[in-house]
Design an enzyme around this catalytic site. Structure first.
Site, mmCIF file in Angstrom:
data_model
loop_
_atom_site.group_PDB
_atom_site.id
_atom_site.type_symbol
_atom_site.label_atom_id
_atom_site.label_comp_id
_atom_site.label_asym_id
_atom_site.label_seq_id
_atom_site.Cartn_x
_atom_site.Cartn_y
_atom_site.Cartn_z
ATOM 1 C CG PHE A 195 46.770 41.362 34.879
ATOM 2 C CD1 PHE A 195 47.758 40.605 35.489
ATOM 3 C CD2 PHE A 195 47.020 41.866 33.612
ATOM 4 C CE1 PHE A 195 48.962 40.368 34.860
ATOM 5 C CE2 PHE A 195 48.227 41.637 32.965
ATOM 6 C CZ PHE A 195 49.207 40.879 33.593
ATOM 7 C CB CYS A 196 47.156 43.206 40.558
ATOM 8 S SG CYS A 196 45.546 43.330 41.375
ATOM 9 C CB THR A 197 48.580 39.069 43.175
ATOM 10 O OG1 THR A 197 49.880 39.463 42.732
ATOM 11 C CG2 THR A 197 48.639 37.654 43.747
ATOM 12 C CB ILE A 224 46.899 36.433 38.765
ATOM 13 C CG1 ILE A 224 47.312 37.679 37.977
ATOM 14 C CG2 ILE A 224 47.593 35.192 38.196
ATOM 15 C CD1 ILE A 224 48.726 38.150 38.289
#
Length: 350
Positions: A195-197, A224
């Site tokens: 996952f990332c922003t 996110i």
């Protein structure tokens, strides 16, 4: 893939948070990205929209802010670009404009990994909607990896996530290759979730992992930001705040502006506890960078802060006083990054 809103939707927070912030990206082939730059810059400027958009042959990426009408106009232009009709956009709100200017830049990659042939347009991991993400995380065989930089992870992440402790996304491939066998030994199945922003880095990291031979690779659709927007806080497995690359610094559940601020000297997110430290001086230093600056640099920081306060009193944005220093800081960061990459390549060669 779920349908995305085509324009910002005003809500009850509009009066207190009048600025619409739109985070977006799309991997799609652009034959001549340079031809797209001028018209995109013009439509942003004409509608009072500020922020940064990156264009490359692999697609578009960025975050912009403005009035609801201004953002809607720019998104209409972007959706008319090749392959962008259903581009995913994460909307949030801010009490004031979080950017100082508008930049549309041409880049080799819209998110820099530095591995030739890594193309999410051709191969990518499995998208997991935010509403199904918790189930994946609760599976004991899931190996959860945060693909963001160390300073982002420090202010918030998912329960049980592995922190690669990377300074830039360029370091991720070497880290993954170095720890691959150790990671895969953690579960009975080689099931990796990333996952990332906003979703863009984990699209590329899952494309990389698939190219490295992993089959079960997943990533959080919309990143996110979409999770914090979609999943109720009572059900959330997110802990802390989410770092964003604008003057809001962080956002929390519901994408409400967070509590953290940014040290103007070293650009590190700081807490109320940090600000209470004797090592904190507004605009000059914080506990993370105290002792790094000589007296000349501290004096420049103090003068920059003084000029910023004067500009604020005049109701102006402070842009020019520290631009030379900012450019020098970025040059130094680039040089440090080159040295890190050379050291990683040498280590990998041995």
């Amino acid at each position: 893939m779920t349908a995305q809103p085509t324009a910002p939707t005003p809500d009850t927070d509009t009066a207190a948070l009048p600025i619409c912030v739109a985070a977006l990206y799309r991997f799609t082939p652009f034959a001549n990205p340079a031809d797209l730059r001028g018209p995109l810059q013009d439509v942003c400027t004409a509608n009072g929209v500020k922020g940064i958009l990156l264009l490359a042959s692999e697609g578009i990426n960025g975050t912009i802010a403005g009035t609801d009408a201004g953002i809607a106009a720019v998104l209409a232009h972007i959706r008319a670009l090749p392959g962008c009709a259903d581009i995913e956009v994460k909307f949030s709100r801010a009490p004031e404009m979080p950017f100082l200017r508008m930049k549309v830049r041409l880049k080799k990659e819209i998110v820099t990994m530095g591995v030739e042939g890594t193309d999410p347009n051709h191969i990518v991991g499995t998208y997991v909607p935010p509403t199904e993400w918790n189930d994946l995380l609760k599976d004991p065989d899931t190996i959860l990896i945060d693909t963001r930089n160390d300073y982002e992870v420090a202010v918030g992440t998912f329960e049980g996530a592995i922190d690669p402790q990377i300074k830039t996304f360029r370091e991720f491939p070497a880290w993954f290759r170095q720890h691959r066998e150790e990671l895969l030994a953690k579960g009975r199945k080689p099931r990796v979730a990333m996952f990332c922003t906003g979703g863009i880095r984990c699209e590329k990291s899952t494309a990389f992992a698939k190219a490295e031979g992993l089959d079960e690779v997943y990533h959080l659709q919309g990143g996110i930001l979409k999770y914090l927007e979609t999943v109720p806080e009572a059900e959330s497995l997110w802990r802390g705040e989410c770092f964003v690359f604008d003057q809001r610094v962080t956002v929390g559940h519901g994408l409400k502006p967070g509590e953290l601020e940014l040290c103007h000297a070293c650009r590190t997110p700081i807490t109320a506890e940090d600000k209470a430290s004797p090592k904190f001086e507004t605009g000059v230093s914080c506990p993370h960078c105290y002792g790094q600056w000589d007296e000349a640099r501290r004096a420049r920081h103090a003068e920059r802060e003084r000029q910023a306060r004067l500009a604020e009193q005049r109701g102006e944005a402070h842009l020019g006083a520290n631009m030379a220093e900012e450019r020098a800081r970025k040059r130094q960061q680039r040089e440090e990054e080159k040295r890190r990459q050379q050291a990683l390549r040498q280590q990998h060669a041995h």
